[in-house]
Design an enzyme around this catalytic site. Sequence first.
Site, PDB file in Angstrom:
ATOM      1  N   GLY A  11       0.824  -1.218   0.000  1.00  0.00           N
ATOM      2  CA  GLY A  11       0.000   0.000   0.000  1.00  0.00           C
ATOM      3  C   GLY A  11       0.851   1.257   0.000  1.00  0.00           C
ATOM      4  N   LEU A  12       0.391   2.247  -0.762  1.00  0.00           N
ATOM      5  CA  LEU A  12       1.086   3.550  -0.815  1.00  0.00           C
ATOM      6  C   LEU A  12       0.033   4.645  -0.954  1.00  0.00           C
ATOM      7  CD1 LEU A  12       3.959   4.776  -0.841  1.00  0.00           C
ATOM      8  CD2 LEU A  12       3.841   4.735  -3.354  1.00  0.00           C
ATOM      9  N   VAL A  34      18.511   2.555  15.855  1.00  0.00           N
ATOM     10  CA  VAL A  34      18.553   1.096  15.662  1.00  0.00           C
ATOM     11  C   VAL A  34      19.904   0.614  15.134  1.00  0.00           C
ATOM     12  CG1 VAL A  34      16.068   0.955  15.351  1.00  0.00           C
ATOM     13  CG2 VAL A  34      17.535   1.306  13.358  1.00  0.00           C
ATOM     14  N   LYS A 106      -7.079  -1.943  11.507  1.00  0.00           N
ATOM     15  CA  LYS A 106      -7.909  -2.348  12.655  1.00  0.00           C
ATOM     16  C   LYS A 106      -9.024  -3.267  12.236  1.00  0.00           C
ATOM     17  CE  LYS A 106      -9.391   1.664  11.008  1.00  0.00           C
ATOM     18  NZ  LYS A 106      -8.771   2.780  10.419  1.00  0.00           N
ATOM     19  N   GLU A 130       0.186  -0.566  16.438  1.00  0.00           N
ATOM     20  CA  GLU A 130      -0.120   0.672  17.169  1.00  0.00           C
ATOM     21  C   GLU A 130      -1.036   1.601  16.389  1.00  0.00           C
ATOM     22  OE1 GLU A 130       0.933   1.908  20.503  1.00  0.00           O
ATOM     23  OE2 GLU A 130      -0.844   2.965  19.784  1.00  0.00           O
ATOM     24  N   VAL A 133      -5.264   1.708  16.305  1.00  0.00           N
ATOM     25  CA  VAL A 133      -6.186   2.354  17.241  1.00  0.00           C
ATOM     26  C   VAL A 133      -5.696   3.777  17.525  1.00  0.00           C
ATOM     27  CG1 VAL A 133      -7.208   2.324  19.556  1.00  0.00           C
ATOM     28  CG2 VAL A 133      -6.746   0.168  18.374  1.00  0.00           C
ATOM     29  N   GLU A 191     -12.548   6.124   5.975  1.00  0.00           N
ATOM     30  CA  GLU A 191     -12.226   4.849   5.335  1.00  0.00           C
ATOM     31  C   GLU A 191     -12.664   4.891   3.879  1.00  0.00           C
ATOM     32  OE1 GLU A 191     -10.414   4.012   8.383  1.00  0.00           O
ATOM     33  OE2 GLU A 191     -10.580   2.278   7.048  1.00  0.00           O
ATOM     34  N   LYS A 206     -11.823  -0.773  16.954  1.00  0.00           N
ATOM     35  CA  LYS A 206     -10.745  -0.249  17.808  1.00  0.00           C
ATOM     36  C   LYS A 206     -11.006  -0.531  19.284  1.00  0.00           C
ATOM     37  CE  LYS A 206      -9.781   3.399  14.463  1.00  0.00           C
ATOM     38  NZ  LYS A 206     -10.091   4.783  14.081  1.00  0.00           N
TER      39      LYS A 206
END
Length: 433
Positions: A11-12, A34, A106, A130, A133, A191, A206
């Site tokens: 997805g982009l 990291v 979600k 993360e 929600v 959405e 959520k």
Amino acid sequence: MTKSISVGLLGLGTVGSGVVKIIENHQDKLSHQVGCPVTVKKVVVKNIDKVRDVEISSEKLSTNVEDVIHNPDVDVVIEVMGGVEETRDYILTALRNKKHVVTANKDLMAVYGSELLTVASENGCDLFYEASVAGGIPILRGLADGLASDRITKMMGIVNGTTNFILTKMTKEGSAYEEVLKEAQELGYAEADPTSDVGGLDAARKMAILATLGFSMKIDLDDVQVQGITEVTEEDLQYSKQLGYTVKLIGYAHRDGDNVEVSVQPTLLADTHPLASVSDEYNAVYVYGEAVGETMFYGPGAGSLPTATAVVSDLVGVMKNLRLGVNGKSAVTPQFPKQLKTEDQKFSKHFLRIHVKDQVGAFAKLTTLFSERGVSFEKIIQLPVTGSELAEIVVVTHKTSQKDYEEILQQLRDLPIVENVKSSYRVEGVGIV
Ligand SMILES: NC(=O)C1=CN([C@@H]2O[C@H](COP(=O)(O)OP(=O)(O)OC[C@H]3O[C@@H](n4cnc5c(N)ncnc54)[C@H](OP(=O)(O)O)[C@@H]3O)[C@@H](O)[C@H]2O)C=CC1
Ligand SMILES: N[C@@H](CC=O)C(=O)O
Ligand code: NA
């Protein structure tokens, strides 16, 4: 310097574009945290020729999901394509190919989260979500890490940015519902199918994820009672304001011993409640723990960069685990058996607006139904309905059980003097005293 970490995106769009921008613009911070650079290896999209909101070289683009989930050079799959059934298969394949996964989905995690987390753990992979929600708000890490030592008993959230944006504009600017919904879609908050926003299903997904984590209990989507905002009228908003309340779509999760209830519904919040001032596309989650007391997490719940921040922060979490060699060990299985409250174990105040025939004794008949069950009123308004022989009665009740309230509503509908029940919403807190 160890080899760079390679990421494959599914997805982009609104969120995916933000993810690429953050990885590129924050490369120095990511590398410092990291210990190695992060590179976007491959990006899968549906329409290869679509004009994008982000610069990306064409050789990185593909319409073949295999170029990510079966790509031996991809260490972490970032799923920001949406969808459920086919996306579940893609993520299962990625996990079984020993690839860590970060998702914002979600819809997927509310239904298949338990299965996916188990498969991730079996394959020694991280599966972080993360962004699923409250967008950019680190609420899941807040519950899993920050409040890990406490027993959470109540969570109330504005967890859908689209409906909060709509209700804010309708309340503050008197905007028309359809007009504001269209604006929310243009801003990328809604959405692909906005009925899941306005119908309450997005918030319900959520809340199922939040309640599962917060109560350490496997709460399924079917356990969440859902009512959206499509029936909320201008009159409801005006009366609420007059009574000292603000209407919000509230996700509510309450645990009373081992019994829990989870719901999503338009709710009248006292203007003094911290959630009442959360406006536009912003989200907030109020969490009550037995030891910590009241806490609130606040921030943008939708939008490209805010949501992408949560996605890339999860990516950092995966990479930190890679350095420590502890991937696949953070998923916590629910500790307690699920026990849903019965309707006579749920208590709240209610806002009720009804039209009755404007006859002598009409109000007395109505109050009798409530008083027979020991339910009294906190607020009462009665006004004639212009151009008719009806009166409009608005009441805010004191706390009553959901069972009693539903039975009263049914009796009201059967009363000859009652023309119709116009609206009924949950009330939280005390309005104008
Ligand atoms: N928008 C937001 O503020 C938030 C969104 N989310 C979640 O993030 C996810 C992505 O949302 P968002 O970015 O808004 O969605 P968009 O519709 O903007 O983007 C979806 C992307 O996935 C691609 N895609 C969709 N289906 C397929 C497929 N079958 N094969 C290949 N590529 C596909 C699309 O390709 P193409 O570009 O070619 O059409 C597009 O690039 C969703 O799960 C959403 O619920 C979570 C929090 C906030
Ligand atoms: N459509 C959702 C996007 C984020 O989850 C919302 O409005 O909150
Ligand atoms: Na979040």
